[in-house]
Motif scaffolding. Structure first.
Motif, PDB file in Angstrom:
ATOM      1  N   THR A  15       0.828  -1.285   0.067  1.00 54.41           N
ATOM      2  CA  THR A  15       0.060   0.056  -0.182  1.00 54.41           C
ATOM      3  C   THR A  15       0.802   1.254   0.088  1.00 54.41           C
ATOM      4  OG1 THR A  15      -1.829  -1.212   1.015  1.00 54.41           O
ATOM      5  CG2 THR A  15      -1.874   1.368   1.260  1.00 54.41           C
ATOM      6  N   CYS A 379      -0.512   7.475   8.265  1.00 57.06           N
ATOM      7  CA  CYS A 379      -1.317   6.523   7.868  1.00 57.06           C
ATOM      8  C   CYS A 379      -1.220   5.287   8.903  1.00 57.06           C
ATOM      9  CB  CYS A 379      -1.187   5.889   6.433  1.00 57.06           C
ATOM     10  SG  CYS A 379      -1.794   7.189   5.045  1.00 57.06           S
ATOM     11  N   CYS A 385      -6.711   6.549   5.431  1.00 57.71           N
ATOM     12  CA  CYS A 385      -6.055   6.868   4.358  1.00 57.71           C
ATOM     13  C   CYS A 385      -6.776   6.294   2.874  1.00 57.71           C
ATOM     14  CB  CYS A 385      -4.657   6.520   4.402  1.00 57.71           C
ATOM     15  SG  CYS A 385      -3.586   7.597   5.522  1.00 57.71           S
ATOM     16  N   SER A 386      -7.884   5.976   3.025  1.00 55.18           N
ATOM     17  CA  SER A 386      -8.784   5.361   1.892  1.00 55.18           C
ATOM     18  C   SER A 386      -8.985   6.520   0.741  1.00 55.18           C
ATOM     19  CB  SER A 386      -9.914   4.711   2.289  1.00 55.18           C
ATOM     20  OG  SER A 386     -10.803   5.981   2.856  1.00 55.18           O
ATOM     21  N   GLN A 389      -6.123   5.958  -1.706  1.00 54.30           N
ATOM     22  CA  GLN A 389      -5.866   4.817  -2.523  1.00 54.30           C
ATOM     23  C   GLN A 389      -6.639   4.592  -3.635  1.00 54.30           C
ATOM     24  OE1 GLN A 389      -4.030   2.467  -0.991  1.00 54.30           O
ATOM     25  NE2 GLN A 389      -3.916   4.274   0.438  1.00 54.30           N
ATOM     26  N   PHE A 395      -6.751  10.068  -5.023  1.00 56.12           N
ATOM     27  CA  PHE A 395      -5.510   9.319  -5.265  1.00 56.12           C
ATOM     28  C   PHE A 395      -4.687   9.999  -6.319  1.00 56.12           C
ATOM     29  CE2 PHE A 395      -4.263   6.014  -8.209  1.00 56.12           C
ATOM     30  CZ  PHE A 395      -3.256   5.182  -7.487  1.00 56.12           C
ATOM     31  N   HIS A 403      -0.016  12.368  -1.804  1.00 54.64           N
ATOM     32  CA  HIS A 403      -0.599  11.662  -0.879  1.00 54.64           C
ATOM     33  C   HIS A 403       0.087  11.827   0.347  1.00 54.64           C
ATOM     34  CE1 HIS A 403      -1.648   8.092  -3.987  1.00 54.64           C
ATOM     35  NE2 HIS A 403      -2.159   9.031  -4.308  1.00 54.64           N
TER      36      HIS A 403
END
Length: 446
Positions: A15, A379, A385-386, A389, A395, A403
Motif C-alpha cells: 500500500t 497512515c 487513508c482510503s 488509495q 488518489f 499523498h
C-alpha cells in the motif's frame, strides 16, 4: 497469529511502497522583462493558488525572492551571463553572491548560472561557465547549503549536433569538450542537465497538419525512429529523448534531465504560423496531462521529466517578433490568458488570496524519501487513508508528495497534541494558509 501479522505487513508494504522514482513536478518560468507586471506579493498569491510546485526566476530579484520565501513553492534563481566572468575569477564574489541572493529564502533549491551560454559565439564566456559554477558550489559548501541547493546552467537545444531521429542524438562536436566538463560537474554534484525544448519551433520549420498533430499531442500515426525502431507519437518525447541519447552516448547516464522551459505562443505576427490560443492551450494542456500520467518517454519509461512551463506572464520588453511576447499563461491582472487547469480551486481563481484556515503540508524541496516516511507514519496512526488509495477522491495525482500532504494534514487535524509538534514531521512540514483541496478531494482545515 504470525500468519495474520505477515499478511498485514505485506498489505502495508504494497500500500505504501514509494510510488516510483517517476514523481515529477510542474514548475513555471517567472520572467520580469516587462513594465506591467503585478507586484511580487500578488504573484506569490497566484502561485500558491495554482498547481505549480516550483518557480524559476530569470534572475535573483530580491522582491520576488522575498515574496516567494513564505510559500511552499521551491525557487530556482539565476546568475546572469554578465555575472559569469566575476563568478569565475573571484571566489569572494561568488560567496557574496550567495550571501546576498540565497540567504533571504529557505526554499531556494537550485541556481542556474547563465542562460544558453554554450550556444553563444563567445569563447571566453563559454570557457568561464564551468569555473563560475564551481565557485558558486564551493560558496554553497562554505555556507553548509551544498546539499540543499544545486548548481547548474540552462542549455538551448542547439547544443545538440544531431537529434533526428532521437537515437542519433549527439552533442555539437565544437562544444563537446566544454559540455563534458559541465556534465562531469552535474554528475559529481547531483544537479540536472537543464534544456529548453520547444516543439513550436519544430512545427515552424515544417508547418504541416501532420507535424502540428505530432507537436500538440493530438492523435497521429507517429514517427518511427529508424535506429531504435521506437514509434514516437509526440515531438516533446522525441526532443527529450534526443537529449537522453546524447547524454548516454558520452557516458553520462546518471545525469537527470530537467526541462527548464517549454511552451507555445498564443499569438504571433502574420508569418508566424501556428501561434494561436487554440494551439497554445492544446500544447500546454496535453503536456500537463502527459506529465501527470507518469508514462515518461520511450527512453525513460515511468520517469516523467520535471518541467517548467514558459511562462507565467508575457514580457512586453522582450525584443523580436510578437510571439516572443506572447507565451504568458496569466495576464497582468492575474486572470488566465486561457484555461489549462492550473488554478486548483474556483475560490482561489476568484480571489487569489489565502484561505482562512490552516493546512499541514510538506515544505518545498523535501524529497520523496522523507515524504514517504511521513506518509507511512501518518497512515500508521489510525487515520483514514482510503481517499489516497486507488479509486479514492484524492488518489490522483498519484505522487508521493500529494499523498503525503493529504495524510500529514489529516493526521494533524485528528491529533490532540500541540499543533506545532504534530505539523513538524522532523522539520519537513509546515502550516499553510492556502487550501490544497481540489475537485472532490477535500483537505480538512482548522
Amino acid at each position: 497469529m504470525a500468519v495474520l501479522l505477515l499478511f498485514l505487513l505485506l498489505i502495508f508494504i504494497f500500500t505504501f511502497t514509494p510510488l516510483s522514482q517517476s514523481q515529477s513536478f510542474l514548475g513555471v518560468y517567472y520572467g520580469q522583462f516587462a513594465d506591467n507586471l503585478p507586484p511580487p506579493e500578488s504573484t506569490a498569491n497566484l502561485l500558491k493558488s495554482s498547481a505549480f510546485q516550483k518557480v524559476r526566476l530569470s534572475g535573483s530579484d530580491p522582491a520576488a525572492i522575498k515574496a516567494l520565501a513564505n510559500t511552499n513553492i521551491a525557487i530556482t534563481i539565476g546568475a546572469s551571463n554578465s555575472d559569469i566572468p566575476h563568478l569565475a575569477s573571484d571566489p569572494t564574489f561568488a560567496q557574496k553572491w550567495i550571501d546576498t541572493n540565497v540567504a533571504p529564502a529557505s526554499n531556494i533549491v537550485s541556481i542556474n548560472v547563465g542562460y544558453e551560454v554554450l550556444s553563444y559565439n563567445d569563447r571566453n564566456l563559454r570557457a568561464q561557465l564551468l569555473p563560475a559554477m564551481q565557485n558558486l558550489h564551493t560558496a554553497l559548501e562554505s555556507a553548509g547549503l551544498a546539499g540543499e541547493i544545486k548548481v547548474s546552467t540552462v542549455h538551448s537545444m542547439a547544443v545538440l549536433g544531431r537529434s533526428d531521429p532521437p537515437s542519433s542524438g549527439s552533442f555539437d562536436p565544437a562544444i563537446e569538450d566544454l559540455l563534458r566538463g559541465v556534465l562531469s560537474f552535474n554528475n559529481a554534484t547531483g544537479s540536472a542537465f537543464a534544456i529548453n525544448p520547444y516543439p513550436y519551433f519544430a512545427y515552424r520549420s515544417d508547418p504541416s497538419p501532420e507535424t502540428l498533430a505530432f507537436c500538440l499531442f493530438w492523435p497521429n500515426s507517429g514517427r518511427v525512429d529508424s535506429g531504435s525502431k521506437i514509434n514516437y507519437t509526440n515531438m516533446f518525447d522525441a526532443q527529450v529523448d534526443g537529449v537522453r541519447w546524447a547524454l548516454d552516448r558520452i557516458g553520462f547516464k546518471g545525469v537527470e534531465i530537467v526541462v527548464a522551459e517549454t511552451g507555445w505562443p498564443y499569438r504571433g505576427d502574420e508569418e508566424e504560423v501556428g501561434a494561436s490560443v487554440e494551439n497554445a492551450k492544446a500544447y500546454n494542456e496535453n503536456l500537463i496531462a502527459h506529465l501527470r500520467s507518469t508514462i515518461g518517454t520511450p527512453m525513460m519509461p515511468g520517469r516523467s521529466v520535471d518541467i517548467y512551463l514558459f511562462s507565467l506572464y508575457d514580457e512586453n520588453h522582450k525584443p523580436g517578433p510578437t510571439s516572443e511576447r506572447s507565451f504568458g499563461l496569466f495576464k497582468p491582472d492575474l486572470t488566465m490568458a486561457y484555461d489549462v487547469g492550473l488554478i486548483q480551486t474556483p475560490a482561489a481563481a476568484a480571489t487569489l488570496k489565502p484561505s482562512k484556515g490552516r493546512w499541514c503540508v510538506g515544505k518545498a524541496g523535501v524529497g520523496d524519501v522523507k515524504m514517504q516516511a511521513n506518509l507511512d507514519y501518518a497512515c500508521g496512526q489510525g487515520i483514514d487513508c482510503s481517499p489516497i488509495q486507488p479509486g479514492g477522491a484524492c488518489f490522483e495525482p498519484a505522487t508521493v508528495i500529494a499523498h503525503a500532504n493529504y495524510a500529514m494534514n489529516l493526521f494533524f487535524h485528528n491529533s490532540d497534541k500541540d499543533p506545532s509538534i504534530t505539523c513538524d514531521f522532523a522539520q519537513t512540514a509546515t502550516l499553510s494558509s492556502t487550501d490544497p483541496s481540489y475537485d472532490k478531494c477535500i483537505y480538512p482545515s482548522s
